[in-house]
Each structure stands twice: as structure tokens, then as C-alpha cells.
Design a protein around this motif. Structure first.
Motif, mmCIF file in Angstrom:
data_model
loop_
_atom_site.group_PDB
_atom_site.id
_atom_site.type_symbol
_atom_site.label_atom_id
_atom_site.label_comp_id
_atom_site.label_asym_id
_atom_site.label_seq_id
_atom_site.Cartn_x
_atom_site.Cartn_y
_atom_site.Cartn_z
ATOM 1 N N ALA A 137 0.862 -1.194 0.000
ATOM 2 C CA ALA A 137 0.000 0.000 0.000
ATOM 3 C C ALA A 137 0.887 1.228 0.000
ATOM 4 O O ALA A 137 1.944 1.242 0.634
ATOM 5 C CB ALA A 137 -0.917 -0.004 1.217
ATOM 6 N N ALA A 138 0.429 2.277 -0.734
ATOM 7 C CA ALA A 138 1.192 3.527 -0.804
ATOM 8 C C ALA A 138 0.272 4.693 -0.530
ATOM 9 O O ALA A 138 -0.878 4.734 -0.993
ATOM 10 C CB ALA A 138 1.854 3.666 -2.166
ATOM 11 N N THR A 192 8.831 12.217 -3.314
ATOM 12 C CA THR A 192 7.375 12.245 -3.560
ATOM 13 C C THR A 192 6.576 12.319 -2.274
ATOM 14 O O THR A 192 5.356 12.379 -2.305
ATOM 15 C CB THR A 192 6.952 10.998 -4.339
ATOM 16 N N LYS A 193 7.307 12.308 -1.136
ATOM 17 C CA LYS A 193 6.654 12.289 0.175
ATOM 18 C C LYS A 193 5.583 11.181 0.229
ATOM 19 O O LYS A 193 4.446 11.394 0.608
ATOM 20 C CB LYS A 193 6.053 13.657 0.497
ATOM 21 N N THR A 194 6.045 9.984 -0.163
ATOM 22 C CA THR A 194 5.163 8.821 -0.220
ATOM 23 C C THR A 194 5.619 7.770 0.792
ATOM 24 O O THR A 194 6.811 7.490 0.921
ATOM 25 C CB THR A 194 5.162 8.201 -1.629
ATOM 26 N N VAL A 195 4.647 7.216 1.469
ATOM 27 C CA VAL A 195 4.897 6.124 2.412
ATOM 28 C C VAL A 195 4.403 4.833 1.783
ATOM 29 O O VAL A 195 3.259 4.767 1.312
ATOM 30 C CB VAL A 195 4.166 6.357 3.749
ATOM 31 N N THR A 196 5.280 3.808 1.792
ATOM 32 C CA THR A 196 4.900 2.496 1.271
ATOM 33 C C THR A 196 4.931 1.477 2.406
ATOM 34 O O THR A 196 5.906 1.399 3.161
ATOM 35 C CB THR A 196 5.863 2.040 0.157
ATOM 36 N N ILE A 197 3.843 0.712 2.503
ATOM 37 C CA ILE A 197 3.722 -0.321 3.543
ATOM 38 C C ILE A 197 3.636 -1.667 2.850
ATOM 39 O O ILE A 197 2.856 -1.839 1.897
ATOM 40 C CB ILE A 197 2.469 -0.106 4.417
ATOM 41 N N GLU A 198 4.423 -2.636 3.333
ATOM 42 C CA GLU A 198 4.422 -3.967 2.731
ATOM 43 C C GLU A 198 4.153 -5.025 3.792
ATOM 44 O O GLU A 198 4.557 -4.899 4.941
ATOM 45 C CB GLU A 198 5.772 -4.252 2.068
ATOM 46 N N SER A 199 3.468 -6.073 3.358
ATOM 47 C CA SER A 199 3.186 -7.203 4.242
ATOM 48 C C SER A 199 3.565 -8.494 3.530
ATOM 49 O O SER A 199 3.283 -8.643 2.344
ATOM 50 C CB SER A 199 1.711 -7.249 4.613
#
Length: 904
Positions: A785-786, A897-904
Motif C-alpha cells: 500500500a502507498a 514524492t513524500k510517499t509512504v509504502t507499507i508492505e506485508s
């Protein structure tokens, strides 16, 4: 010893035909019994190394307490460097002032003061009325239960020194002088016709001598056995056929040629046991009805001077000398078999002979044990002028009587926790002081309580000699300083968090103590006895809860003090047992949340079933038979099953304990010292067992990654023949997983041994474990998710979706509504408006957060973070990285890009 006795002994030395036959032992001399551990160390008589003082060894006295007039308990902390790493530990020292006529030392022996009847240090202290005590001499764990060294109590010889090199003894004379020296025994029996024969010892087990002409202690020898020796074997394994003579009041009343008398020694009498040349002497010179006299003495090996046992108040044997003239001494005997960092026991005295030091070094969760070299440094640090080593390791046990108490308690946990090993003797501290006037009173009871807990407090007093004196008979009155604790008649109830002062008054005397009622903010952790459980209707597991305060103290939480919330299922928690009545539709993971004053912990329930663990059909690791006693034999192997197991393979364990004694173990050891892995927390264990109706005890040994050992009772009594399925509840076992099953084994305990079989065969098959945590993470969404700062959208696995609140950055941290993370990766979050708390549940994780607080609680453990949840424009936001990573997710930040990426 009189003049005639000395002359007789001198004459004995001049007669070649009646030369000295030295006491010694057949085979290997085993020491320091090891419960549940394969093999035992042995004495080595090789060259003794030069003892070197431990470098960087520092000692700090932590405090002292009076035990009785003339005896104080002192606690020390030591620090040292081992292989470049710091190590520290604790040592406890009882200092006895021999100038105080009211205090004395004596040897405690087995049960009822008898050899061959082992008992714990605490048990011997309670039986003899000692106010403090420590374990004593080395002994042959496979023998009847007699000390290796000499033992004298009240001027009476209980056992004589063995003929072994470098074995020192500690003694106190009747004029209260301490002595440490190495002694030999010299004795002589004289028949009515004047013929004489040397005595080799009194009350000795069989052993292998050093420096003599025989490898067997009893060959061609004569030994006296008194009524202190209660075993029928005098001793067992004496290698040759005995001839025994019963002597009562110096008159021969029975002679049994070429066989032992079928009796124990009558009170006040003794049995002369002879072999070879000794037996020939009996047959040639002794007649029933005639007199038989005996004389004996001890002789110093260093000064060659005689020591009359009648001049001694007490003597106890030990091992190597440790300290001489206030300095580390050269070891008088090889210490290779008793090396390493272990619990230690030692005795010593001061230069002026006034003080005796009883030393015990702890080896437990709080202390790293000592090497013998470090023990030397410690003893010289505290003022020991001369000292020797006693039995150590798992035998090291000290008890003492706290001020105003009436009985002794364990001074510190042994290497086996609160379990005390049964041993042959110990050193007791005794008081003969009369009752004095009341000197002080104190309140006895816990200094910490939990809300809802009830506890008893009592008023106890001590007199001018520091011995307990009754002050409770005056019906003391009790008061509490505030509402945190209520008290009536000494029964206190913790009402709310806070500190109260409890005061007791008896006549004009008063005493006070502070009691802290711990609130949630005082805890560092809250732990359930089982962290996982099966999510199945009808399932029931034990859920005892333990609280650990921030000062490190541990308390059991009363069930009434807990509030439980059940999520995903219907059920109940009653008297510390969680029961599942029904599971909510579609739920695969449930939670039982326990809260104590706002502090929470969780039991994670999942739809787990029994996981097959070992059916022995394709075993690829070694299986071996071992025992704690060298004379116990047997086999452990995978073989074809029988009866209903025909056509399959099973693990068979056969054992023969007939040649052993004491507590005996027969192990089937899996995969060498490693065991076979149990990969996840198990709540129960199932296995098929073929019983042998032996009435023995069946157990399993499990070891975790830190080396901590847990024992599982499979069956207290094997009271069946043939195959039987056993189901074992592990939910309250306290085992830390992952762990390894190391041994399946049979135990034949010493008590009531004649009622159980010493030979037999048991077998095992189809071992399985219920391991709920293996499935609690199953089914959780996987993906990526981003989110971008300021954007009310989330891209989940390439699909863009709207969200209610955009992520923000505050003080360098990214905040989001927790619902966004839960919707994307599974789990749930709930809000408590009263406490401003957020409970986040995902898989096997239960996370408690509180607005504006940097501390959080994860699965019952308090932790700290750099940021805290906050409320912004009426919405509660959580630190994204903190929450995600605690829930097992990975967070990445893209600055451009001031983007947060979440990975599972």
C-alpha cells in the motif's frame, strides 16, 4: 585418647603381619549428584595446579542481618572479568562468633541423625532446630549415603576420613577453636587373647583408595559400623565375602562367618565387618561371649600430631584447601572434575580464630556462579585466613531464620530453583541463648500488593538475643494510613493503587511497614500463563496472569483483579481458566484481553488442530540411552511395534536399575544434546505410551533456546500395561517456545523404592502438539500500500482507493488513522473515549496505545517509543511507522514524492 591407646597404636605400626590397611573405594568415586543430567563428575587425583588469584575481582558488601546472638548473615556482590566480558553475582556468608558462648556449629546428618538416610539442608535444619545451615561434604551418589570425609558430632565419630589425597576437613574443638587440616585414621581392635588387628575406618562406603596397596577399600580389612549406619549393606559393592561380628557393651554376642548379619546395627552396639585377612583374624581369635576392645584416633597429615575425636565439638570433611594464611592456596587436589562457574560452598575462619565463615555462592537468575579461583579471591576479600571447599554445584543450599521468624527459609534459589537436593550431611548453626526481654518487633508480610488482593500480616518480635519471642498473644491492633489498603486483625485488602503505612500496636510497642498497591502504571509487564489457545468450542485452558513491577518484583494477579474482554468468540474466564463456548461466524482468530487497572495483555486464540510431531516411522536423528547413575543400564531405540502397533515403528525404552540406588533415571535421549524442535507455542501434547505397570514416574524434558529446562509430567505413576493415549495440558507449564524435546524418561524415586519395579520396558508413538500460533497469522492480507502526505487516497496492490483523512507529518513522523492500515492489511482497532486508549489487534499481536503517551504495551509488555498518538481536528491519528512495524509490517519513505509504502 589415653596412654594405653597410643601405645597400642604405636605397637600396631611395628608389626609387619598386622600392617595398616588403608580405607579406599572400589571403582570410580562419583560426586555431586546431577538430577536430570547425564553422567556425573568424578574426583581426579592427578597433580593439583597452582591456584592463581582471579584478576579484576571486586567485592561489595550489600548488607547484613542478625540471625541470632553470635551469628549474622552478610550478603555480597562480586564483579569480575571473564574472557574480556564482565560477570557479576551474589554470595551469602554466615559469620559465627566463637567468642559468643550461645552460638555453636554442629554437623547435621540425614534423617534422624543417621547416615544412609539423605535429606535436604532445609529438612535437616528443621529437624535439628538449626537457625541457619549449609550443605556439607561430598558423597558417593551411587552409594548408600555416607560422606567421603571424616565426620564428628559432639565428640562422637560418625564417619572416618577416606584414604584420598588432599581432602581437607573443618573442625571446631570443644574449647571453641576452629581447625582446618588433612587427617588420616588409625585404629585397632584387640581380642581377649591379646591378638590385634588394624581398623581401616568407621561407617565407610566402598571406594577406591589412593596410595595404598589395594584397589578395594574393604579387601583384607576391618571396619566398624555403628548404629548411625542404618542400611543393611555395610557397605554394598565391598567386593569380597564378609565375616561380621556383633559387639554389644564390648562383648561379642554374634559372629557370622562368611556372610553378613541379617540385621541393622542395634542401638548402642556396633558390627565389626571384616574381609580376607580381617576375616581370618576373627575366625582365629574371636569367640562369642568374650571381650573385644577398640581404640582409634585421627592424625594430621601435615603436623603428624594426633587428634582425639573426643576433643572435637564437630568435624566435617571437604575437598581442596582454598585459602591459607590469608592467601589463595595451591589446590591440594585436582579440581578438574569440579571446575567451571557454579554455585559453591566453603568454610573458613579468621586469623585470630574468633570468626567462622560459612560461604555460599549463588548460581541462579541473579548470579553467575564462581570458579574455584574466584572463590579464593572472594574468601580472602572478606577476611578468611584459612578455608576449604565443600560440595558445590546443585548441592549448594543455604537456609537461615529471618529476624523474629520461628523457622528457616531458603536464603536464595539453588541451581534448580526452590528445589533442594537430598544430601548426606550439612553444617548447622545453633543457639543456646535463654529467652531475653523484648528487643524489637516487626510486621511480617508482603511489601507489595495488587488491587483486589488479600494478604495476611502478623506482628512478630525478637528478644535481646535476637531470637523470636511471642508478641502476638497480646492481640495487637491494626490500622492503615489511607484507603489504598484496608486491614482488620492482620488481614489486609488492596483497594486501589497507592502506598499505605500499616501499623500494629501491642501494649506500648508499635511497628509499621509500608505497603504499595501497584497500579497499571507501576507495571512493566503482564503475562498470561499461555499466550495462545485453540479457538474451538469446548476448549479450556489455564490462564494464570503474572504481573512484573517496574522494580522487577513478580506477583500473581488475583483472578478477581482482572477484567476480561472476549473478542471473536463467546466464553468465560472463571478462577483462572478460559473456556470457549462458541466461535463467532467467520472468525479464525480470537482474543481474550485481560486488563489490570488499565494495563492489558492478551491470549490469542486460533483455529488450531493437533500437529503431528513424531511417529518414529522415518527417524533421521540419533536416539540413545543414558542415565544419571553409571550402574543403571538399558536401551533406547526405534523398533517394530507390537499388539495394536504391529506394522508401525515405535520408540522403545528398556531399563535395568537393579544395580543402582537413590533416585534413578532411564532416558531416551533424542538427537544428542540438541533434542527435536517444537517450533511454536504448544498448549497441549498428545502421545501413545505402552506402559509396564512398574509404578514408576514418566516424564519428558524440554529445553528452550536460552538453555532453560522444563519438565513435563506424562504420568505420575505408570499403572497400566499395554498402549494408552495420554493428553497433557501445557497451557500453564511456563515453557518458553520455540523449544526442543530432549528426553522421554522413566524415574524411580528413592522414597518407597521397594514398591516399584527396577526393570521394565515402555514405548512411545504418535507424538503431537496443539500449536495455535502457527495459524493465527494465516489468512492475513498480503500486499503493498502507498500513501502520499496530504492526499486522501491509498493505492493498494495497484488499485487506488479514497480514504477519509490524509496522512500528515508532525515533528518528522507520519501519522494516519489506524483504520486505514487495518482495512488494508487485516486486523481491528477499537477506541476507549474514557481512557483515550486504542486497542489494535492483528494476527498474534495485541497493541495498546494511549493518546499523548509515548509508552505502549505490546502483548503485555510495556515499551517506549519516540512519538505518541495524537488527536487532530477531532480525529485520532497514530504514528504510522510505530504501529506498522509493531504489527509485523514494513514501512518505507520516499522523500522526493513524500510517499509512504507499507508492505506485508
Amino acid at each position: 585418647m589415653g596412654k594405653k591407646s597410643r601405645e597400642q597404636l604405636q605397637e600396631m605400626k611395628k608389626q609387619p603381619a598386622k600392617r595398616w590397611i588403608a580405607a579406599s573405594l572400589a571403582g570410580v568415586l562419583w560426586i555431586m549428584p546431577v538430577l536430570g543430567i547425564e553422567g556425573m563428575p568424578q574426583f581426579s587425583s592427578g597433580p593439583a595446579p597452582i591456584a592463581e588469584a582471579a584478576s579484576s575481582f571486586a567485592v561489595t558488601k550489600l548488607g547484613e542481618e542478625v540471625i541470632t546472638s553470635g551469628a549474622i548473615m552478610m550478603k555480597y556482590k562480586y564483579t569480575t572479568a571473564r574472557s574480556g566480558k564482565a560477570a557479576s553475582g551474589l554470595a551469602d556468608v554466615i559469620r559465627i562468633d566463637l567468642s559468643n558462648a550461645y552460638v555453636s556449629l554442629d554437623v547435621m546428618t540425614g534423617k534422624g541423625g543417621h547416615l544412609t538416610t539423605r535429606q535436604s539442608t532445609g529438612g535437616m535444619a528443621a529437624e535439628t532446630g538449626a537457625v541457619a545451615a549449609v550443605n556439607g561434604d561430598y558423597f558417593n551418589t551411587g552409594g548408600e549415603g555416607a560422606p567421603i570425609g571424616g565426620q564428628v558430632s559432639g565428640g562422637v565419630v560418625v564417619s572416618t576420613p577416606s584414604q584420598l589425597d588432599g581432602m581437607y576437613a573443618f573442625a571446631v574443638t570443644k574449647d571453641r577453636k576452629p581447625v582446618i587440616d588433612e587427617y588420616s585414621f588409625e585404629g585397632l581392635v584387640t581380642a581377649e587373647d591379646g591378638a590385634q588387628f588394624p581398623l581401616s575406618g568407621i561407617n565407610k562406603g566402598a571406594y577406591s583408595p589412593e596410595g595404598g596397596s589395594s584397589t578395594y577399600s574393604h579387601a583384607n580389612a576391618a571396619y566398624i559400623y555403628t548404629d548411625a549406619w542404618t542400611a543393611l549393606d555395610r557397605p554394598k559393592n565391598s567386593s569380597t565375602t564378609p565375616t561380621e561380628v556383633l559387639v554389644e557393651n564390648d562383648i561379642i554376642t554374634q559372629i557370622s562367618a562368611d556372610k553378613a548379619l541379617p540385621m541393622t546395627v542395634p542401638k548402642g552396639a556396633y558390627i565389626l565387618r571384616t574381609h580376607g585377612l580381617g576375616a581370618q583374624f576373627v575366625k582365629a581369635h574371636l569367640v562369642v561371649g568374650q571381650k573385644l576392645s577398640s581404640v582409634y584416633t585421627l592424625r594430621s597429615k601435615t603436623t603428624k600430631q594426633e587428634l582425639d575425636p573426643a576433643s572435637l565439638q564437630m568435624m566435617i570433611g571437604g575437598h581442596t584447601i582454598l585459602v591459607n594464611n590469608g592467601q589463595a592456596a595451591t589446590f591440594s587436589r585436582s579440581t578438574s572434575s569440579i571446575g567451571g562457574y557454579r554455585a559453591r560452598t566453603a568454610l573458613g575462619y579468621s586469623q585470630d580464630g574468633r570468626y567462622v565463615y560459612v560461604v555460599a555462592v549463588e548460581d541462579n537468575a541473579n548470579s553467575a556462579g564462581m570458579s574455584l579461583t574466584e572463590l579464593q579471591s572472594f574468601m580472602t576479600n572478606i577476611g578468611v585466613w584459612k578455608g576449604l571447599n565443600l560440595d558445590g554445584g546443585g548441592s549448594t543450599t543455604m537456609v537461615d531464620r529471618p529476624l523474629a521468624e520461628t523457622s528457616t527459609t531458603l536464603t536464595f534459589n539453588t541451581e534448580y530453583g526452590t528445589e533442594q537436593r537430598s544430601i548426606v550431611n550439612g553444617v548447622g548453626v545453633y543457639t543456646s541463648a535463654p529467652q531475653g526481654e523484648v528487643k524489637g518487633i516487626k510486621i511480617s508480610g508482603s511489601s507489595a500488593m495488587l488491587i483486589g488482593q488479600k494478604a495476611s500480616y502478623s506482628l512478630k518480635g525478637y528478644d535481646t538475643y535476637y531470637n523470636p519471642i511471642d508478641v502476638a498473644s497480646g492481640n495487637p491492633s491494626w490500622t492503615s494510613s489511607n484507603g489504598s489498603v484496608t486491614i482488620s486483625g492482620g488481614e489486609a485488602t488492596a483497594v486501589k493503587a497507592g502506598t499505605a503505612t500499616l501499623t500494629a500496636a501491642s501494649g506500648a510497642a508499635t511497628a509499621s511497614t509500608k505497603v504499595t498497591v501497584l497500579g497499571g502504571e507501576n507495571l512493566s509487564s503482564l503475562t498470561v500463563g499461555t499466550a495462545t489457545a485453540p479457538l474451538t468450542a469446548g476448549a479450556s485452558v489455564s490462564v494464570p496472569v503474572t504481573a512484573v513491577a517496574q522494580n522487577g518484583s513478580s506477583l500473581t494477579v488475583p483472578p478477581a483483579s482482572l477484567n476480561w474482554e472476549l473478542i471473536g468468540f463467546k466464553g468465560s474466564v472463571v478462577d483462572g481458566k478460559l473456556t470457549v463456548d462458541s466461535v463467532d461466524p467467520g472468525v479464525t482468530t480470537g482474543y481474550a484481553i485481560a486488563r489490570y487497572d488499565g494495563f492489558s495483555t492478551a491470549v490469542v486464540l486460533s483455529a488450531a488442530t493437533a500437529t503431528p510431531w513424531e511417529d518414529f516411522e522415518n527417524v533421521s536423528y540419533p536416539i540413545a540411552f543414558t542415565s544419571n547413575v553409571s550402574s543403571v543400564t538399558g536401551t533406547a531405540a526405534v523398533m517394530a511395534g507390537s499388539a495394536e502397533k504391529a506394522g508401525s515403528k515405535v520408540l522403545s525404552l528398556s531399563y535395568d536399575m537393579t544395580a543402582g540406588s537413590g533416585k534413578m533415571y532411564a532416558y531416551a535421549q533424542l538427537n544428542g544434546s540438541s533434542g527435536k524442535s517444537i517450533p511454536a507455542a504448544a498448549t497441549s501434547m498428545s502421545l501413545d505410551v505402552m506402559g509396564d505397570m512398574s509404578l514408576n514416574w514418566l516424564r519428558a524434558e524440554v529445553v528452550d533456546g536460552s538453555g532453560a529446562i522444563s519438565y513435563i509430567d506424562l504420568a505420575k505413576v505408570i499403572d497400566w500395561n499395554g498402549w494408552k493415549n495420554l493428553n497433557i495440558d501445557l497451557s500453564g507449564s511456563g515453557i518458553k517456545f520455540p523449544a526442543s524435546l530432549k528426553r522421554l524418561y522413566v524415574v524411580n524415586v528413592e522414597e518407597g523404592q521397594d514398591e516399584r519395579a527396577k526393570t521394565g520396558t515402555v514405548a512411545f508413538d504418535n507424538l503431537s502438539f496443539v500449536m495455535p500460533s502457527l495459524s493465527s497469522e494465516a489468512g492475513l492480507p498480503k500486499g503493498t500500500a502507498a500513501m502520499s502526505i496530504g492526499s486522501k487516497s491509498i493505492t493498494l496492490n495497484g488499485v487506488k482507493k479514497p480514504i477519509d483523512v490524509a496522512p500528515i507529518v508532525k515533528n518528522g513522523s507520519t501519522y494516519v488513522p489506524i483504520k486505514v492500515v487495518m482495512d488494508a492489511f487485516g486486523g481491528s482497532a477499537s477506541w476507549d473515549k474514557n481512557t483515550k486508549g486504542i486497542l489494535v489487534l492483528r494476527g498474534a499481536k495485541a497493541l495498546d496505545l494511549t493518546v499523548n503517551m509515548k509508552e505502549f504495551v505490546l502483548n503485555g509488555k510495556r515499551q517506549s517509543a519516540e512519538v505518541a498518538p495524537l488527536i487532530l481536528q477531532g480525529r485520532t491519528l497514530v504514528p504510522l511507522r510505530l504501529v506498522s512495524e509493531q504489527l509485523g509490517l514494513t514501512v518505507k519513505w520516499e522523500q522526493k514524492t513524500k510517499t509512504v509504502t507499507i508492505e506485508s
